[in-house]
Design an enzyme around this catalytic site. Sequence first.
Site, mmCIF file in Angstrom:
data_model
loop_
_atom_site.group_PDB
_atom_site.id
_atom_site.type_symbol
_atom_site.label_atom_id
_atom_site.label_comp_id
_atom_site.label_asym_id
_atom_site.label_seq_id
_atom_site.Cartn_x
_atom_site.Cartn_y
_atom_site.Cartn_z
ATOM 1 N N ARG A 1 0.867 -1.182 0.000
ATOM 2 C CA ARG A 1 0.000 0.000 0.000
ATOM 3 C C ARG A 1 0.902 1.230 0.000
ATOM 4 O O ARG A 1 1.773 1.376 0.863
ATOM 5 C CB ARG A 1 -0.953 0.007 1.194
ATOM 6 C CG ARG A 1 -0.294 -0.054 2.562
ATOM 7 C CD ARG A 1 -1.296 0.229 3.677
ATOM 8 N NE ARG A 1 -0.746 -0.098 4.980
ATOM 9 C CZ ARG A 1 0.022 0.711 5.695
ATOM 10 N NH1 ARG A 1 0.338 1.915 5.224
ATOM 11 N NH2 ARG A 1 0.479 0.325 6.880
ATOM 12 N N TYR B 1 7.555 4.438 9.995
ATOM 13 C CA TYR B 1 7.943 3.032 10.062
ATOM 14 C C TYR B 1 8.357 2.446 8.707
ATOM 15 O O TYR B 1 8.707 1.272 8.621
ATOM 16 C CB TYR B 1 6.812 2.182 10.666
ATOM 17 C CG TYR B 1 5.467 2.328 9.981
ATOM 18 C CD1 TYR B 1 5.134 1.556 8.872
ATOM 19 C CD2 TYR B 1 4.519 3.234 10.465
ATOM 20 C CE1 TYR B 1 3.901 1.682 8.251
ATOM 21 C CE2 TYR B 1 3.282 3.362 9.851
ATOM 22 C CZ TYR B 1 2.980 2.589 8.741
ATOM 23 O OH TYR B 1 1.760 2.723 8.127
ATOM 24 N N HIS C 1 -1.997 3.519 6.457
ATOM 25 C CA HIS C 1 -2.920 2.420 6.763
ATOM 26 C C HIS C 1 -4.361 2.901 6.647
ATOM 27 O O HIS C 1 -5.190 2.246 6.003
ATOM 28 C CB HIS C 1 -2.643 1.901 8.171
ATOM 29 C CG HIS C 1 -3.578 0.835 8.611
ATOM 30 N ND1 HIS C 1 -3.563 -0.440 8.099
ATOM 31 C CD2 HIS C 1 -4.579 0.850 9.527
ATOM 32 C CE1 HIS C 1 -4.502 -1.155 8.661
ATOM 33 N NE2 HIS C 1 -5.138 -0.401 9.534
#
Length: 370
Positions: A269, A283, A273
Amino acid sequence: MAAKKNQQFDPVETLHAIEEKFEMVQVLNEEGEIVNKDYDPNLSDEQLEELMKRMVYTRILDQRSISLNRQGRLGFYAPTAGQEASQLASHFALEKDDFILPGYRDVPQLIWHGWPLHQAFLFSRGHFKGNQMAEGLNILPPQIIIGAQFIQAAGVALGMQKRKKEAVAVTYTGDGGSSQGDFYEGINFAGAFRAPAIFIVQNNQFAISTPRELQTSAKTIAQKAVSAGIPGVLVDGMDPLAVYAVTRDARERAVKGEGPTLIETMCYRYGPHTMAGDDPTRYRTSDIDSEWEKKDPLVRFRKYLEAKGLWNEEKENEVIEKAKEEIKAAIKEADSTPKQKVSDLLGIMYEEVPFNVQEQLDIYKAKESK
């Protein structure tokens, strides 16, 4: 004294032998070239164009949905860019009678299955009309509880089996969902009853901020199918031809009574999120992003179709403009829908309203009438 090693049986070697069997299926490489002719699904020119149209349309829908969310015109939204092949090529292998049980990122499959776009927008806003599915539309609303749809899919598939329907139940989750108990219970139940289900884990490498390597010590998620006694397939989730082929084959096995299949699509992706405050730069590195951008499913498929003389900039622009117009009309329709009231929710909660709820309903109706 160390235990003597049994030369006839080594469980570690058995594990490694199983893991090595799960090689990733790929048909189309990053340059848009066929590298596995034997597994080419041989879609017609019209089918290839249609699949590309859906992927381009969905990329625009994702961009506009992110923008609408930032404007405060949508509520919950989980970006989909990068997962178009995983989502749409798998759906392209389904039939209208098949039942889709989605995760919260799987709005595109529902739309291409027949869910009106304005209802998808209402769902995002939490409006009850977004969940009122038309008769004959075989979908459930996007599941927010991680992995719960796997249990539901097993039940829906068993119901289809009992009714002798030549259809399948298809469900999706992310790599994080494979760590939920519902995941194991769902694939085990469906496997035990040979129910016609397809379980798709879209491994986009991060469950929010948790990297895939911390999710499980298993080399692949696909190999978890072995524990349930069902086929498991690892596929390049950025390759629309490979995703279509493995889903088509899984569906054929299911309707023949051969039971469910677990499919792991290796994908990515590009965005956060969800739009609810996640920051992927905390991250993920730019190097990881760049590596996966080279595998972009739209770029890969575009190269393939252009080489066949089936796609060009003009066709793509037509799809983009159509998407923008339809999205604009859908958000306008969603805006014109009467705002949800507390009395609406109380009134539709029960077929026969209990006295205690009726008391609350009367109170809110009185407040809302002022």
